[in-house]
Design an enzyme around this catalytic site. Structure first.
Site, PDB file in Angstrom:
ATOM      1  N   ALA A   1      35.379  57.844  12.157  1.00 14.26           N
ATOM      2  CA  ALA A   1      36.481  57.100  12.763  1.00 14.26           C
ATOM      3  C   ALA A   1      37.563  58.065  13.227  1.00 14.26           C
ATOM      4  O   ALA A   1      37.726  59.157  12.678  1.00 14.26           O
ATOM      5  CB  ALA A   1      37.053  56.109  11.753  1.00 14.26           C
TER       6      ALA A   1
ATOM      7  N   GLY B   1      32.209  56.905   9.628  1.00 12.82           N
ATOM      8  CA  GLY B   1      31.845  55.753  10.439  1.00 12.82           C
ATOM      9  C   GLY B   1      30.631  56.005  11.310  1.00 12.82           C
ATOM     10  O   GLY B   1      29.883  55.076  11.624  1.00 12.82           O
TER      11      GLY B   1
ATOM     12  N   GLU C   1      27.758  55.391   9.124  1.00 14.19           N
ATOM     13  CA  GLU C   1      27.664  53.943   8.918  1.00 14.19           C
ATOM     14  C   GLU C   1      27.078  53.246  10.137  1.00 14.19           C
ATOM     15  O   GLU C   1      26.263  52.332  10.005  1.00 14.19           O
ATOM     16  CB  GLU C   1      29.049  53.381   8.579  1.00 14.19           C
ATOM     17  CG  GLU C   1      29.531  53.820   7.205  1.00 14.19           C
ATOM     18  CD  GLU C   1      30.922  53.316   6.891  1.00 14.19           C
ATOM     19  OE1 GLU C   1      31.078  52.611   5.884  1.00 14.19           O
ATOM     20  OE2 GLU C   1      31.859  53.632   7.650  1.00 14.19           O
TER      21      GLU C   1
ATOM     22  N   GLU D   1      34.567  60.192   2.963  1.00 11.33           N
ATOM     23  CA  GLU D   1      35.831  59.458   2.827  1.00 11.33           C
ATOM     24  C   GLU D   1      36.603  59.809   1.552  1.00 11.33           C
ATOM     25  O   GLU D   1      37.830  59.714   1.519  1.00 11.33           O
ATOM     26  CB  GLU D   1      35.553  57.941   2.868  1.00 11.33           C
ATOM     27  CG  GLU D   1      35.226  57.393   4.244  1.00 11.33           C
ATOM     28  CD  GLU D   1      33.756  57.508   4.605  1.00 11.33           C
ATOM     29  OE1 GLU D   1      33.359  56.963   5.653  1.00 11.33           O
ATOM     30  OE2 GLU D   1      32.992  58.153   3.847  1.00 11.33           O
TER      31      GLU D   1
END
Length: 290
Positions: free
Chosen positions: A96, A140, A143, A163
Site C-alpha cells: 500500500a 498489500g 495480499e 506490516e
C-alpha cells in the site's frame, strides 16, 4: 457425538444457487486508465497490468478503484473467461502507498473506500483470476496476489507481510489467507518477523502453484495456462473456482455436500452434453458461450 450432530443449527447448511451465465452478456471494450492497462493477449483471456512504475506499483486509492472497475467489467464480459493480473518485472505491487495511508485517522482508515472494499476486491468475480508475480509483492501486493485463484511467480519474486515493522498487521486478509496456505507455524513466523520469502519458497510452501526462472518464462506459461482454461466451458470453470474456494471456508462434510450439489447442477446441462459428445467423437468442444 450424536447429540452434537442433532444440535447442529440448520443455518450451517450452505445455500446454493445454480451457476449460470448472465442472460445478456456484454463485450468488454478496453478503457483508458491512469494506473492500470488492460489487454487481451489470448482468446478468452484478459490481462490487467498494474502500471504505476515510479512507485513500484504501490497500491493507492485511484489504482484500486480502477482495478475494481476493470474487474467488474471483465466479470460481465462475454469475451472473457479468465483474467490475469500482473505488474512489471521489478514489481507486482510493493504494498500500500504509505504516503496515502500514514496521515489517516482510525475513522478515516476504517471507512475509506480503499480500505473498506480492498479485502474483498476479487470476491465478486466469478471467473478464475491468475496472478503473475515478479519482483516485489509485499504487504498489500502479497495480499492482492493471494486474493487471486492461482499464483504463478518467478523464482526470485519477493513476497512478504512486513506490516509488523510499521506497528500494524495485514489488513486485507493477509494473515488469514497465508495461514490457510502454509499453516499456522510458518505463517506466524513470517508475520511476526516481517521476514520476506522468495518465489521458489512460495511454490515449495504452497502459496504459488509454480515458479519460473525468468520473467519471460513466467508470462509465457501464465498466458498459456490461461488460454488452456479459457478453452473449457465457462460454466464449468466458474464452478471449479467456487467449489475449490469453498474448501477454505467449510468443514469437510459441508464442502463435500456443496460440491455434490454443484456437480448435479451441471450434470445434464447444455455444456456438459456438448463436452461429453465432443469427447466421445474426439472433437474440440464448441461451448455454449462461444
Amino acid at each position: 457425538m450424536n447429540a452434537l450432530r442433532l444440535a447442529r443449527p440448520a443455518a450451517a447448511r450452505v445455500p446454493f444457487q445454480r451457476l449460470t451465465l448472465p442472460r445478456v452478456a456484454r463485450a468488454y471494450s478496453s478503457k483508458s486508465f491512469e494506473y492500470i492497462q488492460t489487454s487481451s493477449p489470448k482468446p478468452g483471456v484478459a490481462q490487467v497490468t498494474l502500471n504505476r512504475p515510479k512507485a513500484l506499483n504501490a497500491l493507492c486509492t485511484p489504482l484500486i478503484n480502477e482495478l475494481n472497475e476493470a474487474l467488474n467489467d471483465l466479470n460481465a464480459s462475454d469475451e472473457t473467461s479468465v483474467i490475469v493480473i500482473t505488474g512489471s518485472q521489478k514489481a507486482f505491487a510493493a504494498g500500500a502507498d504509505i504516503k496515502e495511508m500514514a496521515p489517516l485517522t482510525f475513522s478515516e482508515a476504517y471507512t475509506k473506500s480503499f480500505i473498506e472494499s480492498w479485502s474483498l476486491l476479487t470476491s465478486r468475480v466469478k471467473k478464475p483470476i491468475i496472478a503473475a508475480v515478479s519482483g516485489h509483492a509485499l504487504g498489500g501486493g502479497c495480499e492482492l496476489a493471494m486474493m487471486c485463484d492461482l499464483i504463478y511467480c518467478t523464482e526470485n519474486a519477493n513476497f512478504g507481510q512486513p506490516e509488523i515493522k510499521l506497528g500494524t498487521i495485514p489488513g486485507a486478509g493477509g494473515s488469514q489467507r497465508l495461514t490457510r496456505a502454509i499453516g499456522k507455524a510458518k505463517a506466524m513466523e513470517l508475520i511476526l518477523t516481517g521476514k520476506p520469502f522468495s518465489g521458489a519458497e512460495a511454490e515449495r510452501w504452497g502459496v504459488a502453484a509454480r515458479s519460473f526462472p525468468t520473467y519471460e518464462a513466467l508470462m509465457e506459461e501464465t498466458l498459456k495456462t490461461a488460454e488452456t482454461i479459457a478453452g473449457y466451458s465457462r460454466v464449468a470453470i466458474q464452478a471449479c473456482k467456487e467449489v475449490v474456494n469453498k474448501s477454505q471456508d467449510l468443514a469437510l462434510r459441508d464442502g463435500v455436500e456443496f460440491e455434490r450439489r454443484v456437480f448435479h447442477s451441471l450434470f445434464g446441462s447444455q455444456d456438459q452434453k456438448i463436452g461429453m459428445k465432443a469427447f466421445a467423437e474426439k472433437k474440440k468442444a464448441e461451448w455454449s458461450h462461444s
